[in-house]
Every structure is written in structure tokens, then in C-alpha cells.
Design a protein around this motif. Structure first.
Motif, PDB file in Angstrom:
ATOM      1  N   THR A 144      -8.135  -9.586  11.511  1.00 47.09           N
ATOM      2  CA  THR A 144      -6.894  -9.163  10.880  1.00 47.09           C
ATOM      3  C   THR A 144      -5.991  -8.600  11.963  1.00 47.09           C
ATOM      4  O   THR A 144      -6.474  -8.128  12.998  1.00 47.09           O
ATOM      5  CB  THR A 144      -7.143  -8.106   9.789  1.00 47.09           C
ATOM      6  OG1 THR A 144      -5.915  -7.813   9.120  1.00 47.09           O
ATOM      7  CG2 THR A 144      -7.712  -6.820  10.376  1.00 47.09           C
ATOM      8  N   SER A 179      -3.631  -6.171  14.015  1.00 49.85           N
ATOM      9  CA  SER A 179      -3.312  -4.750  14.223  1.00 49.85           C
ATOM     10  C   SER A 179      -2.232  -4.692  15.289  1.00 49.85           C
ATOM     11  O   SER A 179      -2.390  -5.265  16.371  1.00 49.85           O
ATOM     12  CB  SER A 179      -4.539  -3.976  14.700  1.00 49.85           C
ATOM     13  OG  SER A 179      -5.572  -3.996  13.736  1.00 49.85           O
ATOM     14  N   ASP A 187      -0.565 -10.583   7.879  1.00 49.11           N
ATOM     15  CA  ASP A 187      -1.403  -9.378   7.868  1.00 49.11           C
ATOM     16  C   ASP A 187      -0.580  -8.115   8.128  1.00 49.11           C
ATOM     17  O   ASP A 187      -0.837  -7.052   7.550  1.00 49.11           O
ATOM     18  CB  ASP A 187      -2.498  -9.480   8.936  1.00 49.11           C
ATOM     19  CG  ASP A 187      -3.563 -10.509   8.591  1.00 49.11           C
ATOM     20  OD1 ASP A 187      -3.672 -10.856   7.402  1.00 49.11           O
ATOM     21  OD2 ASP A 187      -4.263 -10.964   9.511  1.00 49.11           O
ATOM     22  N   VAL A 189       2.384  -7.411   7.290  1.00 48.86           N
ATOM     23  CA  VAL A 189       3.138  -6.943   6.125  1.00 48.86           C
ATOM     24  C   VAL A 189       2.363  -5.839   5.414  1.00 48.86           C
ATOM     25  O   VAL A 189       2.932  -4.861   4.921  1.00 48.86           O
ATOM     26  CB  VAL A 189       3.425  -8.112   5.158  1.00 48.86           C
ATOM     27  CG1 VAL A 189       4.055  -7.611   3.872  1.00 48.86           C
ATOM     28  CG2 VAL A 189       4.328  -9.143   5.831  1.00 48.86           C
ATOM     29  N   GLU A 190       1.040  -5.973   5.422  1.00 48.98           N
ATOM     30  CA  GLU A 190       0.195  -4.950   4.789  1.00 48.98           C
ATOM     31  C   GLU A 190      -0.218  -3.864   5.776  1.00 48.98           C
ATOM     32  O   GLU A 190      -0.224  -2.682   5.447  1.00 48.98           O
ATOM     33  CB  GLU A 190      -1.053  -5.603   4.191  1.00 48.98           C
ATOM     34  CG  GLU A 190      -1.971  -4.614   3.493  1.00 48.98           C
ATOM     35  CD  GLU A 190      -3.203  -5.285   2.889  1.00 48.98           C
ATOM     36  OE1 GLU A 190      -4.115  -4.564   2.488  1.00 48.98           O
ATOM     37  OE2 GLU A 190      -3.238  -6.532   2.834  1.00 48.98           O
ATOM     38  N   ASN A 191      -0.567  -4.273   7.007  1.00 42.50           N
ATOM     39  CA  ASN A 191      -1.122  -3.319   7.970  1.00 42.50           C
ATOM     40  C   ASN A 191      -0.062  -2.469   8.660  1.00 42.50           C
ATOM     41  O   ASN A 191      -0.349  -1.365   9.125  1.00 42.50           O
ATOM     42  CB  ASN A 191      -1.956  -4.055   9.015  1.00 42.50           C
ATOM     43  CG  ASN A 191      -3.144  -4.773   8.395  1.00 42.50           C
ATOM     44  OD1 ASN A 191      -3.565  -4.444   7.292  1.00 42.50           O
ATOM     45  ND2 ASN A 191      -3.681  -5.776   9.098  1.00 42.50           N
ATOM     46  N   GLY A 192       1.147  -2.998   8.802  1.00 36.37           N
ATOM     47  CA  GLY A 192       2.232  -2.250   9.418  1.00 36.37           C
ATOM     48  C   GLY A 192       2.112  -2.130  10.930  1.00 36.37           C
ATOM     49  O   GLY A 192       1.327  -2.811  11.582  1.00 36.37           O
ATOM     50  N   LEU A 232       8.684  -3.401   8.411  1.00 33.50           N
ATOM     51  CA  LEU A 232       7.267  -3.059   8.254  1.00 33.50           C
ATOM     52  C   LEU A 232       7.103  -1.538   8.215  1.00 33.50           C
ATOM     53  O   LEU A 232       7.943  -0.805   8.725  1.00 33.50           O
ATOM     54  CB  LEU A 232       6.444  -3.626   9.423  1.00 33.50           C
ATOM     55  CG  LEU A 232       6.536  -5.136   9.665  1.00 33.50           C
ATOM     56  CD1 LEU A 232       5.804  -5.499  10.951  1.00 33.50           C
ATOM     57  CD2 LEU A 232       5.954  -5.907   8.492  1.00 33.50           C
ATOM     58  N   ASP A 233       6.007  -1.092   7.633  1.00 29.76           N
ATOM     59  CA  ASP A 233       5.688   0.333   7.675  1.00 29.76           C
ATOM     60  C   ASP A 233       5.354   0.723   9.112  1.00 29.76           C
ATOM     61  O   ASP A 233       4.509   0.091   9.747  1.00 29.76           O
ATOM     62  CB  ASP A 233       4.489   0.652   6.777  1.00 29.76           C
ATOM     63  CG  ASP A 233       4.837   0.566   5.305  1.00 29.76           C
ATOM     64  OD1 ASP A 233       6.027   0.706   4.978  1.00 29.76           O
ATOM     65  OD2 ASP A 233       3.922   0.342   4.489  1.00 29.76           O
TER      66      ASP A 233
END
Length: 350
Positions: A159, A161, A285, A287-290, A313-314
């Protein structure tokens, strides 16, 4: 491998974040044991380090801009790489001896973090400095990998990072997956450039000449990347460029924010460029992981909000951004045989 493990019982292996502004040393089981400025005091016109306890680190930084004619306080690293080989070697030797002490009779293994964009010659300079500073074996680890490990990100998993490490001399941006870097970019714009922008602002706006340490204090106390809920002011002292006499003035956080726009804009640009080169599945990925922010520059107020606005992104700060890279080097050394990462040791040729 077994021999190295046995030697480890008699030495104090360490991870080193050799930074442009600060050098941090982390030891397994002890955490951060040293955090001092990367500054050395030498005799003027020579590479001879002063032979006293004030020649390296915190006390040497206090001398910046205040030394008499016979002494120079210098920073031997510039833009994340070695600018002065001999003085860097002396500084590393001092830090290693200070941590290692006389408790072990075997020289330590050392992992040193380096920027992703440095050349083979610059890598060799780091290796040679550490070897001559009494390290038994030296490993180089890319700063984004060290930051990811230190932050506890799942970089070994399939995923994405993403880490943005804003240091003193360089900003490292990397997207990692399956224990390696998929996309990365490094620019030599970071905390020092923010200080320089503040110095230039004070010259242009107030005809007031200030030093690096004053600029850094302004950045820490009232600097920001985004508007604050309550704007701040600060009294600044320096030398009048017209009369040549000491003078003071008051500056606001709004004008310092305006002065910092250019270096912050360059950092945001390199983040967006890295995202544009990212594979679609990794982008999905993120978009969710930031995005995770590390390094001293990540502590600038509001920089996470600016990063979120620019990328969609966060953007979040890792735990203890200042020590993240150093902690990552120590964890890497502890699990050296488990990590399947590319590294350079003192036995490799370039």
C-alpha cells in the motif's frame, strides 16, 4: 552475521540523522541520546577545531555571528550534504565519542540518513567521514525511508505511504510501497531558505540587517504558512543598514507569512510533481492514507493545511517530527537483516 551480533554486545551501535541544522543520534533501547546543532568552532582561516568542550554542537551554535576575529563558527553541511570534509569528520567523531564513551572497546556500527538526491561522490564523503570518525561499519539509508520507518508507516506492505520530510537544507518527498521507494524527489529548499527569506524581508522592508539565529527565532515564534486564528507580533533587533546603528522594530505574523510564500510554494510544487508521477494504484491508496509530514519544517504553523489544499489529500504530522528520521535509522539497524532495502555500506564501490 553471527560475528557482527557478538560484536554488538561490546559496542553501542547507533543511528545518526546527519542534518544541515541539527545532528541527532539514536541508540537502540535508549531512544534519542544526542540532539545538537551541526556547528563547529574552528581557528580562523584553518580547519583546526578548538580543543575544548565548546567547539562543537550547542555551544558552537551560540557563537554564530558573535565570534572574535580569531575564531569562526561554521556549519560544515550545506543543503543536506558535506561542504567541508575535515570539519564534518571532526564533528562526527565528537558526537560518536560523546555517545559511545568508554563503555565499549569495539567501535560502533552506524546507520546514517542521507538525502535521496545526493551523488555517489557525496555518498562516499559521508561514508569516509564516518569511517574516519571511528565507526566500525557504516550504512547509508535514504531519509524518506528512515522517516517512514521512524513514523511507523506500513512501508513494507503493498500500500502507498507518502512522506514529506522538510529538513534544514533539503525537502525529501517519497511514495513508498513494499519496502522500497516507488517515486521520490528531493529539492534543496527547506528551513534554511525560510530563514533566508525572512532576512531578505527585513532588509527590503525595514532596512534592518538580522542574523540567521534571529531569523530562525522569528520563524519559530510567529512564522506560519496559513492564516492564524490570532495573529502575532514580535520585537526584532538588528543593525540599521543606513545608519549602521543598532535598532529594533516590530513585525507581524502576516508579513512573515508573506515572506515565506516563495519557499513554501516550492515545497508544495515538488509534492504535486511527485504525485503526478505516481502510479494510479498507489495514487488510489493515498486518497485514504494521505500525506505524512516530518522534519523540523513540518512544525511551521499551518503547513499541513496548505499541503491539504494543494493536493486534496489529508496531510498530518508524524509523531515527534524532529526526531522521526533518527528513530528510523536506529530501528533499521536493529532489524538490519530483515529489511530488504537498497543500502550502501562501507564495502561498496561507486
Amino acid at each position: 552475521m553471527l560475528f557482527d551480533s557478538l560484536l554488538g554486545l561490546f559496542s553501542l551501535d547507533m543511528g545518526i540523522d546527519l542534518g544541515t541544522c541539527n545532528t541527532l543520534v539514536c541508540v537502540r533501547g535508549q531512544g534519542i541520546v544526542l540532539n545538537e546543532p551541526s556547528v563547529v568552532a574552528v581557528r580562523k582561516g584553518t580547519n583546526h577545531v578548538l580543543r575544548d568542550g565548546n567547539a562543537v554542537g550547542l555551544m558552537a551554535k551560540e557563537m554564530l555571528g558573535k565570534t572574535p576575529g580569531s575564531i569562526s563558527a561554521i556549519r560544515p553541511l550545506k543543503d543536506g550534504v558535506i561542504a567541508d570534509f575535515d570539519i564534518t569528520e571532526a564533528m562526527l567523531a565528537y558526537f560518536i565519542r560523546k555517545v559511545h564513551g568508554r563503555r565499549r572497546f569495539i567501535n560502533p556500527r552506524v546507520v546514517i540518513s542521507v538525502p535521496t538526491g545526493i551523488t555517489a561522490v557525496e555518498k562516499r564523503a559521508v561514508l569516509n567521514s564516518a569511517e574516519r570518525a571511528c565507526a566500525r561499519k557504516v550504512y547509508l539509508l535514504q531519509e524518506p525511508m528512515a522517516a517512514g520507518i521512524g513514523a511507523g508507516l506500513p512501508i513494507a506492505e503493498p500500500t502507498a505511504s507518502m512522506i514529506v520530510d522538510i529538513g534544514g537544507g533539503t525537502t525529501e518527498v517519497a511514495i513508498m510501497s513494499l519496502g522500497d521507494i516507488s517515486v521520490s524527489e528531493s529539492i534543496r529548499v527547506a528551513g534554511d531558505d525560510m530563514d533566508e527569506a525572512i532576512i531578505n524581508h527585513m532588509k527590503r522592508t525595514y532596512n534592518l540587517l538580522i542574523g540567521e539565529q534571529t531569523a530562525e527565532r522569528i520563524k519559530i515564534e510567529i512564522g506560519s504558512a496559513a492564516p492564524l486564528s490570532e495573529e502575532k507580533t514580535m520585537e526584532v533587533r538588528g543593525r540599521d543598514m543606513i545608519s549602521g546603528l543598532p535598532r529594533k522594530t516590530v513585525v507581524s505574523s502576516e508579513e512573515i507569512r508573506e515572506a515565506l510564500k516563495e519557499p513554501i510554494g516550492q515545497i508544495v510544487d515538488v509534492v504535486t510533481r511527485t504525485l503526478e508521477r505516481c502510479e494510479p494504484e498507489l495514487a488510489a491508496d493515498l486518497v485514504e492514507n494521505g500525506v505524512w509530514l516530518a522534519g523540523g519544517g513540518a512544525l511551521l504553523r499551518g503547513i499541513d493545511h496548505i499541503m491539504s489544499s494543494a493536493t486534496g489529500l489529508d496531510a498530518r504530522l508524524v509523531e515527534d517530527p524532529l526526531t522521526c528520521v533518527a528513530r528510523g535509522t536506529a530501528v533499521y539497524l536493529e532489524h538490519l537483516n530483515d529489511w530488504k532495502l537498497s543500502l550502501e555500506s562501507d564495502e561498496e564501490e561507486y
